[in-house]
Structure formats: C-alpha cells, structure tokens
Scaffold this motif. Structure first.
Motif, short mmCIF file in Angstrom:
data_model
loop_
_atom_site.label_atom_id
_atom_site.label_comp_id
_atom_site.label_asym_id
_atom_site.label_seq_id
_atom_site.Cartn_x
_atom_site.Cartn_y
_atom_site.Cartn_z
N GLU A 1 0.14 -1.29 -7.20
CA GLU A 1 0.31 -2.03 -5.90
C GLU A 1 1.00 -3.36 -6.45
O GLU A 1 1.68 -4.08 -5.59
CB GLU A 1 -1.15 -2.47 -5.48
CG GLU A 1 -0.93 -2.93 -4.09
CD GLU A 1 -2.38 -3.02 -3.40
OE1 GLU A 1 -2.58 -3.45 -2.42
OE2 GLU A 1 -3.40 -2.63 -3.94
N ASP B 1 4.41 -4.93 -4.85
CA ASP B 1 4.51 -6.38 -4.36
C ASP B 1 5.99 -6.96 -5.10
O ASP B 1 6.66 -7.93 -4.35
CB ASP B 1 3.38 -7.23 -4.97
CG ASP B 1 2.18 -6.85 -3.94
OD1 ASP B 1 2.11 -6.20 -3.10
OD2 ASP B 1 1.12 -7.15 -4.81
N ASP C 1 8.81 -5.72 -3.09
CA ASP C 1 9.02 -6.47 -1.62
C ASP C 1 9.59 -7.83 -1.92
O ASP C 1 10.31 -8.02 -1.08
CB ASP C 1 7.44 -6.35 -1.13
CG ASP C 1 6.88 -5.22 -0.48
OD1 ASP C 1 7.85 -4.26 -0.20
OD2 ASP C 1 5.64 -5.19 -0.34
N THR C 2 9.16 -8.69 -2.89
CA THR C 2 9.84 -9.97 -3.18
C THR C 2 11.33 -9.73 -3.63
O THR C 2 12.17 -10.49 -2.82
CB THR C 2 9.28 -10.60 -4.42
OG1 THR C 2 7.82 -10.66 -4.01
CG2 THR C 2 9.74 -11.93 -4.52
#
Length: 477
Positions: free
Chosen positions: A436, A440, A443-444
């Motif tokens: 996970e 993240d 996604d950044t």
C-alpha cells in the motif's frame, strides 16, 4: 651402464657401443624419437583446441551482450561516427588552419564526454563547457593581475591562485549538491585553470590560445550532442521509467511465488526448489544505484515524448525506495520459505487459503500499479484492487488470531510446530501494508507527472458524437 670396445668382426663398423646392465626382474621401456614427436604434436593440437574453445566462448558472450540490447552496439557505432566527423578538423588543411593545433582538443572532448544516454552526454558536455569557459576567464584575469604586478611577484601570484582555487574547488566536491550535479565540471575546472595558468607564464599569446581551446571544445561538445540526440537516442528518463515498471512486475511475481512455494506439497518430505520468479525481489534491492544515477542524468535531458520539462524524476526514486521497503520484507519471507525447519502440512492447511489469497491480491495490486506507471494513466481499478487486498489481509488476521485456540484443541504440541507458520503469515500481512505504501508513492507520481485518466472518455469521442448527431438541440441553436 658401460661402453663396450669395438669388435673386430666389423659388424658395427668399428664404432664403440653402449651397453646397459638391467637388474633381474626390472622392466625397461625404450622410447623412439617418433613417439616424442607424436606427443609434441598432440600437445600442440590440444593447446590449439583449448584456445579455440576460449575464443569461441568469448565470442558467444560478446554476441549475447549485443543481442540482449542492440543499442549497445549502436552506441559504439555512434562514438566512432562522432570521432570520424570531428577528426575532419584535424585532417583537412583549411579547417586545421582555422582552429590551429588545438584541433586535438575537439577529439579529446568527444572521447571524454560521449555517454550512452542523452542525459549523460548533456551533463558532461555542459559541465565541460562551463568549466572550461569559467576557468579560462579566471585564468586570464589572474594573468593580467600577475603581469601588472611585476616579474618579482608574478610567480607567487600564479602559484597562490592555483593553490587557492584548487583547494576551494576540491573542497566543493564534498557538498552533496555539487557532488551530484557538477562533480565532473569541478574536475575539469581544476585541470583547465592549472593548465592555462601554468602555460600562460611562458606563452605570450595566451588569449589566442584560450580562444582556440574554447572553440575546439565547443565543436566537440556540439558534435557529441548532435550524434547522441539525432541518431537512435537513448533517454535516461525512459530508462528510469522502464526500470521502475520492470521492478514492480518482478516484485509482484516474487510475492506470489514465495507463498506458493511455501504451501506447495513436499515430495518425500523434501523441500521443493524455488520457483522461477521467487528471486525477483533481488533485482529491486540491487537497483538503487542505477535509479539514482538515471534520475540525476534525466534532469539534464530536454523534453521528449511523454516526458516534458520538470518531469518529476525524483519521485521515481521515492517509488523505488517504497518498493525496496517492501522487498526487504519479501526477502525475510523467502528466508522462511527456504528454511529447513518447516511447519507440518496439516498445520499449514489452516491458513493456506488465506495466505494464498493475500499473496494473489498483493500481486494484483502491484500489477495494476505497474500498468498505471507503464501507460502513465490512472484508473479506479487500482483503488479497487487495494480495497480487495486490505479486506483479504483483515480476514487473514482474524484467522491468525483464531488459529492458536484451534491448534490447542487438537494438541498443545501443535502450537509449537506452528511458530514458523505464524511468522510467515505475519510477514505476509506486513507485505500487504508495504504494498500500500508503494501505491501511495505511485499516486504521488501520477499527480506530479499529470497522468491522464484511463476511465475518462477521450475528447475525440465527444467531437465525433456531435458530428454524427447534427440535429441535436445544441447544434440547432
């Protein structure tokens, strides 16, 4: 052994003979000259065969290197082409008269700055040009000051300037920012200033010499950049992008393969050999140096393809760090899988389905992240995959809490046998948490790089709809 006298009957022509006395029971082997020659020929043939095998093996390795990535062979041809083009200034009389004897500096520039990637070539070319110009300008200024100070102080001024600037420039290489971006330029600055300062003490036409060197170095830099960018360019940004995508796929395969190997049925109680993709995490752990180098070189590259100016190459390093954080846990999981001490099969069956499900969901999440980065798009499927992974991890945690009571009902000794199973399950849950973290970071990256949405309808489709339905109210107005 003794020499026999010559016989009178003339059978041996009156020549003395050698006689050898052999003790009783001993054996004697007489070797003919032809046997020695045969042995020598056999030794020579064996040497030739061994040498041929080594040459053949070396040729196969060279061919494999070129076949694995043909761009390496192309790079060699590009370097040869750049040197051939810049050598024209040395072999052609009109061009040689224009640049003088400093034409050799153009050839040296091509040799030292031509790199495999465009970013590496731009990095070295910019550093060499900037360092040469700045060092030459400072050397001319010091030369003017030293010349006006008189012959008595001139040697001290020149030597003192070399000492001071070389010391300051060398110390600047310990600064992290300078070390990462301008280390090569600092080295060229020290070299250029020292050469110009020392030669300027004896050369009268210092300004003309500096001008010729700057021009020839500029010619070499321009030739390198032209060949490197225009002929089959290799972009460091694209290499970093592909490396990140490739590592995600290998990490996904390693997680799933390790869990499958652990719960695979053992034949005759022996540990099965690891699957093909179980060692994929090692590539992730060993890629940090390559990621740092490519990210540093990619910042020097111009906009190309989907990689525009100010592309967030630094975020790729953060994605790689998140993957390594996960890979360390996978490495510990792999160590438990390959341990000689294993939990009994009837104990493993209690958590086999849950662990296999979590591993598959983790691999799916990493696969979705890989597809997202590869296509430079965002999709809701990645969020759904993360939700499914978290749900499976929570169910596995619940099963893990209930397992000790179930095993205690069977036999108290069974709980001790299940210690390794508890460790493997805990590591797998930790892997899902770290996966996970990779999401993240992705996604950044998608936010900073402006990944387009794969779920949104393209604008071209809306335009086609308007053309197909000309009678709509909007078009009528």
């Amino acid at each position: 052994m003794e020499m026999a006298p010559a016989t009178r009957d003339g059978k041996n022509g009156g020549v003395p003979e050698w006689r050898v006395t052999v003790p009783e029971g001993a054996s004697v082997t007489v070797e003919h000259e032809s046997c020695r020659a045969a042995r020598a020929w056999a030794w020579m043939v064996s040497c030739v065969v061994v040498l041929g095998d080594k040459v053949s093996g070396f040729a196969k390795r060279i061919w494999k290197i070129g076949a694995d990535d043909p761009r390496r062979a192309v790079h060699g041809l590009k370097v040869g082409l750049a040197l051939a083009l810049v050598s024209v200034f040395y072999y052609t009389r009109p061009l040689y008269d224009g640049v003088g004897g400093a034409a050799m500096w153009a050839i040296m520039t091509v040799v030292v700055i031509f790199e495999y990637t465009v970013g590496g070539c731009v990095y070295k070319g910019f550093n060499r040009a900037a360092a040469t110009v700045s060092a030459g300008a400072i050397a001319l200024g010091v030369h003017w000051i030293a010349a006006n100070a008189g012959h008595e102080f001139e040697p001290f001024i020149r030597s003192g300037s070399v000492f001071l600037l070389a010391s300051m420039a060398t110390f600047s290489r310990f600064i992290p920012t300078v070390k990462a971006r301008f280390d090569y330029g600092v080295t060229i600055f020290i070299l250029t200033y020292s050469l110009v300062a020392v030669s300027g003490y004896r050369v009268e036409a210092l300004l003309a010499m500096a001008q010729q060197r700057v021009c020839t170095i500029g010619i070499g830099v321009f030739m390198c950049l032209s060949v490197c960018v225009l002929i089959c360019p290799v972009w460091a940004g694209q290499e970093l992008h592909r490396l990140t995508v490739r590592n995600m796929g290998k990490l996904a395969g390693a997680v799933e393969a390790c869990v499958e190997d652990y719960f695979a049925e053992q034949a005759d109680g022996k540990q099965q050999p690891p699957s093909a993709g179980a060692d994929g995490y090692k590539c992730v752990l060993n890629s940090k140096a390559s990621e740092d180098s490519q990210a540093n070189l990619a910042r020097w590259e111009p906009a190309h393809g989907r990689f525009g100016f100010r592309h967030p190459y630094e975020q790729y390093k953060n994605v790689g760090a998140a993957m390594r954080h996960c890979a360390y846990c996978v490495e510990a999981l792999s160590g438990c899988v390959r341990s000689e001490i294993q939990a009994p099969e009837h104990v493993k069956r209690h958590l086999a389905d849950g662990c296999t499900t979590v591993a598959a969901r983790c691999a799916r999440v990493l696969g979705e992240a890989e597809s997202s980065v590869s296509a430079m798009t965002t999709s809701w499927s990645l969020e759904f995959a993360v939700a499914d992974m978290n749900t499976a991890a929570q169910e596995l945690q619940s099963d893990l809490r209930e397992l000790p009571s179930k095993l205690a009902e069977e036999s108290p000794a069974t709980v001790i046998d299940a210690v390794q199973l508890f460790t493997v399950t805990s590591l797998l849950i930790e892997v899902s948490t770290r996966v996970e973290g990779v999401v993240d970071a992705v996604d950044t990256l998608a936010s900073l790089a402006g990944f387009r949405s794969a779920d949104a309808k393209p604008e071209a489709s809306e335009t086609e709809t308007k053309v197909i339905n000309p009678d709509s109210d909007e078009e009528a107005h």
